[in-house]
Scaffold this active site. Sequence first.
Site, mmCIF file in Angstrom:
data_model
loop_
_atom_site.group_PDB
_atom_site.id
_atom_site.type_symbol
_atom_site.label_atom_id
_atom_site.label_comp_id
_atom_site.label_asym_id
_atom_site.label_seq_id
_atom_site.Cartn_x
_atom_site.Cartn_y
_atom_site.Cartn_z
ATOM 1 C CE1 TYR A 1 -3.348 -3.001 0.858
ATOM 2 C CE2 TYR A 1 -4.374 -1.113 -0.207
ATOM 3 C CZ TYR A 1 -4.410 -2.451 0.161
ATOM 4 O OH TYR A 1 -5.485 -3.230 -0.216
ATOM 5 C CB VAL B 1 -8.403 3.709 -2.487
ATOM 6 C CG1 VAL B 1 -9.394 2.647 -2.006
ATOM 7 C CG2 VAL B 1 -7.374 3.099 -3.436
ATOM 8 C CG HIS C 1 -14.508 -0.018 -2.102
ATOM 9 N ND1 HIS C 1 -14.471 -0.549 -3.371
ATOM 10 C CD2 HIS C 1 -15.702 -0.398 -1.584
ATOM 11 C CE1 HIS C 1 -15.609 -1.212 -3.600
ATOM 12 N NE2 HIS C 1 -16.357 -1.140 -2.546
ATOM 13 C CB CYS D 1 -4.514 2.794 15.584
ATOM 14 S SG CYS D 1 -4.312 1.547 16.864
ATOM 15 C CB CYS E 1 -1.217 3.284 17.618
ATOM 16 S SG CYS E 1 -2.356 4.451 18.357
ATOM 17 N N GLY F 1 -16.468 3.691 -15.773
ATOM 18 C CA GLY F 1 -15.261 2.896 -15.563
ATOM 19 C C GLY F 1 -15.306 1.869 -14.466
ATOM 20 C CB SER G 1 -15.440 -4.716 -14.044
ATOM 21 O OG SER G 1 -15.233 -4.816 -12.632
ATOM 22 N N PRO H 1 -15.183 1.958 -22.221
ATOM 23 C CG PRO H 1 -12.891 2.305 -22.362
ATOM 24 C CD PRO H 1 -14.013 2.208 -21.388
HETATM 25 C C1 LIG Z 1 -14.604 -9.964 -6.398
HETATM 26 C C2 LIG Z 1 -16.045 -9.989 -5.915
HETATM 27 C C3 LIG Z 1 -16.767 -11.227 -6.324
HETATM 28 N N1 LIG Z 1 -16.031 -9.936 -4.425
HETATM 29 C C4 LIG Z 1 -16.980 -9.179 -3.791
HETATM 30 O O1 LIG Z 1 -17.825 -8.527 -4.354
HETATM 31 C C5 LIG Z 1 -16.876 -9.195 -2.287
HETATM 32 C C6 LIG Z 1 -18.002 -10.062 -1.682
HETATM 33 C C7 LIG Z 1 -18.015 -11.364 -2.259
HETATM 34 C C8 LIG Z 1 -17.189 -12.370 -1.980
HETATM 35 N N2 LIG Z 1 -17.573 -13.436 -2.727
HETATM 36 C C9 LIG Z 1 -18.618 -13.101 -3.462
HETATM 37 C C10 LIG Z 1 -19.351 -13.837 -4.389
HETATM 38 C C11 LIG Z 1 -20.402 -13.235 -5.030
HETATM 39 C C12 LIG Z 1 -20.712 -11.885 -4.739
HETATM 40 C C13 LIG Z 1 -19.967 -11.153 -3.814
HETATM 41 C C14 LIG Z 1 -18.933 -11.787 -3.189
HETATM 42 N N3 LIG Z 1 -17.137 -7.915 -1.716
HETATM 43 C C15 LIG Z 1 -16.548 -7.648 -0.528
HETATM 44 O O2 LIG Z 1 -15.752 -8.372 0.052
HETATM 45 C C16 LIG Z 1 -16.984 -6.346 0.111
HETATM 46 C C17 LIG Z 1 -15.820 -5.306 0.093
HETATM 47 C C18 LIG Z 1 -15.443 -4.992 -1.303
HETATM 48 C C19 LIG Z 1 -14.366 -3.877 -1.309
HETATM 49 C C20 LIG Z 1 -12.969 -4.430 -1.503
HETATM 50 N N4 LIG Z 1 -12.009 -3.347 -1.656
HETATM 51 C C21 LIG Z 1 -11.645 -2.802 -2.813
HETATM 52 N N5 LIG Z 1 -10.760 -1.764 -2.904
HETATM 53 C C22 LIG Z 1 -10.110 -1.230 -1.690
HETATM 54 C C23 LIG Z 1 -8.834 -1.947 -1.399
HETATM 55 C C24 LIG Z 1 -7.758 -1.685 -2.432
HETATM 56 O O3 LIG Z 1 -7.944 -0.822 -3.316
HETATM 57 O O4 LIG Z 1 -6.706 -2.327 -2.288
HETATM 58 S S1 LIG Z 1 -12.384 -3.423 -4.266
HETATM 59 C C25 LIG Z 1 -11.452 -2.713 -5.583
HETATM 60 O O5 LIG Z 1 -11.691 -3.547 -6.685
HETATM 61 C C26 LIG Z 1 -12.775 -3.037 -7.417
HETATM 62 C C27 LIG Z 1 -12.333 -2.943 -8.841
HETATM 63 O O6 LIG Z 1 -13.483 -2.835 -9.600
HETATM 64 P P1 LIG Z 1 -13.599 -1.642 -10.682
HETATM 65 O O7 LIG Z 1 -13.381 -0.349 -10.012
HETATM 66 O O8 LIG Z 1 -14.854 -1.887 -11.399
HETATM 67 O O9 LIG Z 1 -12.308 -1.865 -11.630
HETATM 68 P P2 LIG Z 1 -11.979 -3.066 -12.625
HETATM 69 O O10 LIG Z 1 -10.514 -3.056 -12.823
HETATM 70 O O11 LIG Z 1 -12.662 -4.324 -12.208
HETATM 71 O O12 LIG Z 1 -12.684 -2.605 -14.005
HETATM 72 C C28 LIG Z 1 -12.213 -1.456 -14.655
HETATM 73 C C29 LIG Z 1 -13.289 -1.054 -15.658
HETATM 74 O O13 LIG Z 1 -12.879 0.188 -16.238
HETATM 75 C C30 LIG Z 1 -13.006 0.107 -17.638
HETATM 76 N N6 LIG Z 1 -12.028 1.040 -18.225
HETATM 77 C C31 LIG Z 1 -10.722 0.787 -18.541
HETATM 78 N N7 LIG Z 1 -10.155 1.941 -19.046
HETATM 79 C C32 LIG Z 1 -11.132 2.897 -19.008
HETATM 80 C C33 LIG Z 1 -11.176 4.273 -19.384
HETATM 81 N N8 LIG Z 1 -10.112 4.909 -19.900
HETATM 82 N N9 LIG Z 1 -12.336 4.966 -19.201
HETATM 83 C C34 LIG Z 1 -13.447 4.346 -18.684
HETATM 84 N N10 LIG Z 1 -13.461 3.037 -18.287
HETATM 85 C C35 LIG Z 1 -12.316 2.335 -18.467
HETATM 86 C C36 LIG Z 1 -12.785 -1.365 -17.997
HETATM 87 O O14 LIG Z 1 -13.438 -1.663 -19.211
HETATM 88 C C37 LIG Z 1 -13.453 -2.070 -16.804
HETATM 89 O O15 LIG Z 1 -14.840 -2.265 -17.041
HETATM 90 C C38 LIG Z 1 -13.114 -1.661 -6.913
HETATM 91 O O16 LIG Z 1 -14.247 -1.762 -6.140
HETATM 92 C C39 LIG Z 1 -11.903 -1.344 -6.043
HETATM 93 O O17 LIG Z 1 -12.220 -0.496 -4.971
HETATM 94 N N11 LIG Z 1 -17.295 -6.561 1.498
HETATM 95 C C40 LIG Z 1 -18.240 -7.476 1.830
HETATM 96 O O18 LIG Z 1 -18.921 -8.067 1.031
HETATM 97 O O19 LIG Z 1 -18.322 -7.614 3.181
HETATM 98 C C41 LIG Z 1 -19.303 -8.543 3.647
HETATM 99 C C42 LIG Z 1 -19.688 -8.039 4.940
HETATM 100 C C43 LIG Z 1 -20.911 -7.434 5.059
HETATM 101 C C44 LIG Z 1 -21.313 -6.999 6.313
HETATM 102 C C45 LIG Z 1 -20.487 -7.182 7.430
HETATM 103 C C46 LIG Z 1 -19.210 -7.771 7.266
HETATM 104 C C47 LIG Z 1 -18.797 -8.184 5.996
HETATM 105 ZN ZN LIG Z 2 -4.142 2.923 18.695
#
Ligand SMILES: CC(C)NC(=O)[C@H](Cc1c[nH]c2ccccc12)NC(=O)[C@H](CCCC/N=C(/NCCC(=O)O)S[C@H]1O[C@H](COP(=O)(O)OP(=O)(O)OC[C@H]2O[C@@H](n3cnc4c(N)ncnc43)[C@H](O)[C@@H]2O)[C@@H](O)[C@H]1O)NC(=O)OCc1ccccc1
Ligand SMILES: [Zn+2]
Length: 239
Positions: free
Chosen positions: A56, A92, A108, A116, A146, A186, A188, A213
């Site tokens: 990070y 982020v 997110h 901490c 911390c 932007g 997925s 795109p």
């Molecule tokens: C992978 C997915 C299946 N997993 C989830 O959805 C999980 C839940 C889950 C697990 N198994 C499952 C099975 C089925 C359904 C859901 C789940 N979700 C979670 O875990 C969430 C938490 C999810 C958040 C995770 N953190 C991130 N980021 C921060 C950290 C870090 O950054 O390191 S997610 C991170 O990835 C995600 C990436 O997705 P996108 O932003 O869409 O980006 P991606 O690369 O995928 O796509 C890019 C797009 O841009 C387009 N593009 C490219 N160039 C351009 C361009 N030039 N212009 C425009 N568009 C463009 C491309 O065509 C493409 O479409 C973002 O959300 C991003 O923040 N929490 C939760 O469910 O908790 C429960 C809970 C509930 C209550 C109490 C306790 C617990």
């Molecule tokens: Zn502390």
Amino acid sequence: MDKPHLVFLTGAGMSAESGVPTFRDALTGLWSRFDAEALATPAAFRRDPELVWGWYRWRAAQLLDVQPHAGHDAIATIERRGFKVDVITQNVDDLHERAGNRNVVHLHGKLLRSRCIDCGARRDPDPITLDPPSSREGEREAPPRCEVCGGQFRPDVVWFGEALPQAEWEYAQDALARCDRVIVVGTSGLVQPAASLPSLARALGKPVLEINPQPSAITPEVDAFWALPASTGLTRLLD
Ligand SMILES: CC(C)NC(=O)[C@H](Cc1c[nH]c2ccccc12)NC(=O)[C@H](CCCC/N=C(/NCCC(=O)O)S[C@H]1O[C@H](COP(=O)(O)OP(=O)(O)OC[C@H]2O[C@@H](n3cnc4c(N)ncnc43)[C@H](O)[C@@H]2O)[C@@H](O)[C@H]1O)NC(=O)OCc1ccccc1
Ligand SMILES: [Zn+2]
């Protein structure tokens, strides 16, 4: 006649043209180069805090070298033209704020902030931005301690398996209920619960435009789809 209230839902593709890697793009995507399970989960941090903190810090250092692009500027211009604008982002990075938008909600968390794990304390300046590490990938670094309780600091982002911050999630749903139009840029549409917001907007009767795109998992649900990069598609909204 009041100007319409617009909600922009943005994902990693919104920042791609600024040089911030997306997550899923085949070659450049973070998840095609790094294992999300080993880096973006609470278990990963417990298992190897130095690897996760180092990763990070590396991403934070990269963010200090990029700038908002014409698409970020276009959303800020729309707000300056007197439209009520809410930006609800999965990103982020701080590029929407740097472009000048005032209502930016991070579902997110924020890369340039840490806290901490025990007492939640923060520091200013934030240790995640201090003396940026050499930008060598995979550089391991011990998270700082911390000063309040001696606990470990962690990046203030939402990891997989963690709940989204309550206030931000409620603000997002409320903004969709109050707005007139939604523009999705932007994403997925694969990460829940953020990916369910466009269909919530439609269920609330709000017209949804998607700019990407490539078609995404939400494209079948939107009213209009512009197969364009963020910079071109958003600049077109200014016409
Ligand atoms: C992978 C997915 C299946 N997993 C989830 O959805 C999980 C839940 C889950 C697990 N198994 C499952 C099975 C089925 C359904 C859901 C789940 N979700 C979670 O875990 C969430 C938490 C999810 C958040 C995770 N953190 C991130 N980021 C921060 C950290 C870090 O950054 O390191 S997610 C991170 O990835 C995600 C990436 O997705 P996108 O932003 O869409 O980006 P991606 O690369 O995928 O796509 C890019 C797009 O841009 C387009 N593009 C490219 N160039 C351009 C361009 N030039 N212009 C425009 N568009 C463009 C491309 O065509 C493409 O479409 C973002 O959300 C991003 O923040 N929490 C939760 O469910 O908790 C429960 C809970 C509930 C209550 C109490 C306790 C617990
Ligand atoms: Zn502390």
